[in-house]
Design an enzyme around this catalytic site. Structure first.
Site, PDB file in Angstrom:
ATOM      1  N   HIS A 152      28.188 -24.990 -31.609  1.00  0.00           N
ATOM      2  CA  HIS A 152      29.482 -25.681 -31.774  1.00  0.00           C
ATOM      3  C   HIS A 152      29.737 -26.607 -30.577  1.00  0.00           C
ATOM      4  O   HIS A 152      30.850 -26.658 -30.036  1.00  0.00           O
ATOM      5  CB  HIS A 152      30.625 -24.666 -31.940  1.00  0.00           C
ATOM      6  CG  HIS A 152      30.495 -23.840 -33.189  1.00  0.00           C
ATOM      7  ND1 HIS A 152      31.018 -24.225 -34.400  1.00  0.00           N
ATOM      8  CD2 HIS A 152      29.859 -22.675 -33.423  1.00  0.00           C
ATOM      9  CE1 HIS A 152      30.726 -23.312 -35.315  1.00  0.00           C
ATOM     10  NE2 HIS A 152      30.021 -22.369 -34.743  1.00  0.00           N
TER      11      HIS A 152
ATOM     12  N   TYR B 251      30.985 -14.693 -26.136  1.00  0.00           N
ATOM     13  CA  TYR B 251      31.806 -15.861 -25.831  1.00  0.00           C
ATOM     14  C   TYR B 251      32.192 -15.871 -24.353  1.00  0.00           C
ATOM     15  O   TYR B 251      32.271 -16.926 -23.734  1.00  0.00           O
ATOM     16  CB  TYR B 251      33.059 -15.908 -26.730  1.00  0.00           C
ATOM     17  CG  TYR B 251      32.726 -16.175 -28.199  1.00  0.00           C
ATOM     18  CD1 TYR B 251      31.435 -15.982 -28.688  1.00  0.00           C
ATOM     19  CD2 TYR B 251      33.672 -16.613 -29.091  1.00  0.00           C
ATOM     20  CE1 TYR B 251      31.119 -16.218 -30.019  1.00  0.00           C
ATOM     21  CE2 TYR B 251      33.363 -16.862 -30.431  1.00  0.00           C
ATOM     22  CZ  TYR B 251      32.078 -16.648 -30.882  1.00  0.00           C
ATOM     23  OH  TYR B 251      31.759 -16.887 -32.197  1.00  0.00           O
TER      24      TYR B 251
HETATM   25  C1  HEM Z   1      29.952 -14.051 -37.689  1.00  0.00           C
HETATM   26  C2  HEM Z   1      30.970 -14.810 -37.496  1.00  0.00           C
HETATM   27  C3  HEM Z   1      31.027 -15.979 -36.526  1.00  0.00           C
HETATM   28  C4  HEM Z   1      31.895 -17.018 -36.631  1.00  0.00           C
HETATM   29  C5  HEM Z   1      32.933 -17.222 -37.731  1.00  0.00           C
HETATM   30  C6  HEM Z   1      31.676 -17.886 -35.498  1.00  0.00           C
HETATM   31  C7  HEM Z   1      32.357 -19.058 -35.242  1.00  0.00           C
HETATM   32  C8  HEM Z   1      32.320 -19.776 -34.075  1.00  0.00           C
HETATM   33  C9  HEM Z   1      33.110 -20.953 -33.777  1.00  0.00           C
HETATM   34  C10 HEM Z   1      34.093 -21.619 -34.724  1.00  0.00           C
HETATM   35  C11 HEM Z   1      32.820 -21.340 -32.506  1.00  0.00           C
HETATM   36  C12 HEM Z   1      33.402 -22.545 -31.773  1.00  0.00           C
HETATM   37  C13 HEM Z   1      34.492 -22.089 -30.815  1.00  0.00           C
HETATM   38  C14 HEM Z   1      35.202 -23.300 -30.233  1.00  0.00           C
HETATM   39  O1  HEM Z   1      35.725 -24.133 -30.999  1.00  0.00           O
HETATM   40  O2  HEM Z   1      35.254 -23.421 -28.990  1.00  0.00           O
HETATM   41  C15 HEM Z   1      31.838 -20.432 -32.002  1.00  0.00           C
HETATM   42  C16 HEM Z   1      31.306 -20.497 -30.739  1.00  0.00           C
HETATM   43  C17 HEM Z   1      30.270 -19.717 -30.312  1.00  0.00           C
HETATM   44  N1  HEM Z   1      29.601 -18.751 -31.056  1.00  0.00           N
HETATM   45 FE1  HEM Z   1      30.177 -18.016 -32.855  1.00  0.00          FE
HETATM   46  N2  HEM Z   1      30.684 -17.354 -34.715  1.00  0.00           N
HETATM   47  C18 HEM Z   1      30.241 -16.183 -35.305  1.00  0.00           C
HETATM   48  C19 HEM Z   1      29.262 -15.359 -34.844  1.00  0.00           C
HETATM   49  C20 HEM Z   1      28.537 -15.553 -33.690  1.00  0.00           C
HETATM   50  C21 HEM Z   1      27.463 -14.709 -33.230  1.00  0.00           C
HETATM   51  C22 HEM Z   1      26.938 -13.463 -33.963  1.00  0.00           C
HETATM   52  C23 HEM Z   1      27.037 -15.240 -32.048  1.00  0.00           C
HETATM   53  C24 HEM Z   1      25.913 -14.765 -31.158  1.00  0.00           C
HETATM   54  C25 HEM Z   1      24.685 -14.509 -31.551  1.00  0.00           C
HETATM   55  C26 HEM Z   1      27.852 -16.405 -31.742  1.00  0.00           C
HETATM   56  C27 HEM Z   1      27.742 -17.206 -30.634  1.00  0.00           C
HETATM   57  C28 HEM Z   1      28.627 -18.209 -30.274  1.00  0.00           C
HETATM   58  C29 HEM Z   1      28.653 -18.850 -28.959  1.00  0.00           C
HETATM   59  C30 HEM Z   1      27.725 -18.571 -27.797  1.00  0.00           C
HETATM   60  C31 HEM Z   1      29.697 -19.795 -28.991  1.00  0.00           C
HETATM   61  C32 HEM Z   1      30.163 -20.712 -27.852  1.00  0.00           C
HETATM   62  C33 HEM Z   1      31.362 -20.018 -27.153  1.00  0.00           C
HETATM   63  C34 HEM Z   1      31.936 -20.819 -26.002  1.00  0.00           C
HETATM   64  O3  HEM Z   1      31.159 -21.243 -25.126  1.00  0.00           O
HETATM   65  O4  HEM Z   1      33.180 -20.990 -25.961  1.00  0.00           O
HETATM   66  N3  HEM Z   1      28.754 -16.584 -32.775  1.00  0.00           N
HETATM   67  N4  HEM Z   1      31.554 -19.487 -32.969  1.00  0.00           N
END
Ligand code: HEM
Length: 310
Positions: free
Chosen positions: A27, A291
């Site tokens: 993202h 996160y």
């Molecule tokens: C299963 C449901 C999940 C949804 C709905 C989801 C959704 C999202 C969304 C919308 C963002 C963007 C946040 C923003 O706008 O700043 C995000 C960021 C991120 N997601 Fe997910 N995600 C999911 C699962 C995962 C999983 C399982 C992982 C890890 C393996 C992951 C790793 C990340 C990381 C590392 C970021 C960046 C966070 C940051 O630096 O602020 N996500 N996710």
């Protein structure tokens, strides 16, 4: 799962998409907006949470492309993200982090990490990915719906639905409680043929929102699907039966680009408030750690709340 596992997930995502200093590992490209959320009377009957009582609540929201490369164009097939932070009167925030995938392709932290490992860009990727898919039934089960969502190009960030996937417990002041799942739905669903998207250019989604905001607010509606006893509340890959009640609990009016920079902004699916509790879904607990690790890596300030699972 440990903090080391969370860091491994972040580094694994960086191995897939490249390490882009100061960027989110997924993202990476997005736009931060501000607006106002107003809950419907039906929301207050389901939860005592401050932002669901009907008075207008200021909101910071971010639309994003799931790709971890900040320069990836909007016309590539992708997961889109929609993160919303409600600013409560006591200075607290409460977040909903959602994406266009209708089901989680992974069920547990272990399967999320295994998928990240399987996608490491080496010659053996097709073999590792094939083994992963065959040994994780939830991945194959959710693939058709998720693939459809990824391949459908939206005409606008605000013309598609976003699902928060995990179950949260909503508590009323009178002691009753129900598990719900959130989804944001657009005023009008519109998709775009890929050649049209290509013609509109690399940043067509961002430009479309900017153009619409000049004419007036962009609206998204918040719905909750309400679980019945026996529905899986700790597995984001498992859908609930289609006959479960769906209640519209509010409308978000996005009004303008946010004043803050988007780089220092961190959303967290476990940043909650009184009246909303997390389920025991281990993936939800893991995400908050991932996160936090990601925010630290990219130099953003993040203070996770520690909320007991319902
Ligand atoms: C299963 C449901 C999940 C949804 C709905 C989801 C959704 C999202 C969304 C919308 C963002 C963007 C946040 C923003 O706008 O700043 C995000 C960021 C991120 N997601 Fe997910 N995600 C999911 C699962 C995962 C999983 C399982 C992982 C890890 C393996 C992951 C790793 C990340 C990381 C590392 C970021 C960046 C966070 C940051 O630096 O602020 N996500 N996710």
């Amino acid at each position: 799962m440990t903090a080391e596992a969370a860091l491994e997930a972040v580094q694994g995502l960086q191995a897939i998409f490249g390490h882009h200093e100061g960027s989110r590992p997924v993202h990476a490209h997005g736009l931060l907006l501000q607006g106002v959320f107003t809950a419907t009377p039906a929301a207050a009957r389901l939860t005592r949470a401050a932002h669901m009582q009907g008075s207008p609540v200021p909101v910071t929201a971010r639309f994003s492309n799931g790709n971890g490369h900040p320069a990836a164009p909007d016309f590539l097939p992708d997961v889109r993200g929609f993160s919303v932070s409600f600013h409560l009167a006591n200075g607290q925030r409460s977040d909903i982090v959602a994406a266009t995938l209708p089901r989680s392709p992974v069920r547990t932290p272990a399967s999320a990490l295994a998928l990240v490992r399987a996608l490491r860009p080496r010659l053996t990727l097709p073999l590792r990915f094939g083994i992963y898919a065959l040994t994780h039934p939830e991945f194959l089960r959710t693939a058709p719906a998720n693939l459809r969502a990824v391949l459908t190009l939206p005409a606008s960030y605000a013309s598609t639905s976003y699902h928060a996937l995990h179950a949260y417990k909503w508590l009323t002041p009178y002691g009753s409680e129900r598990f719900v799942r959130y989804r944001w739905v657009p005023e009008q669903r519109r998709r775009l043929a890929w050649w049209r998207a290509l013609r509109r250019g690399r940043r067509y989604l961002q430009e479309e929102i900017a153009e619409r905001l000049r004419e007036g607010p962009v609206r998204m509606h918040l719905q909750v699907q309400v679980a019945r006893p026996g529905d899986a509340v700790d597995d984001a890959s498992a859908p609930w039966p289609a006959d479960r009640e769906v209640v519209t609990v509010g409308t978000l009016e996005l009004q303008a680009p946010a004043r803050q920079g988007e780089a220092e902004w961190v959303f967290d699916p476990l940043r909650l408030t009184d009246g909303i509790e997390p389920s025991r879904d281990p993936l939800l607990q893991f995400r908050t750690q991932v996160y936090a690790a990601s925010a630290e890596q990219r130099g953003a300030t993040h203070r996770p709340q520690h909320i007991r699972a319902a």
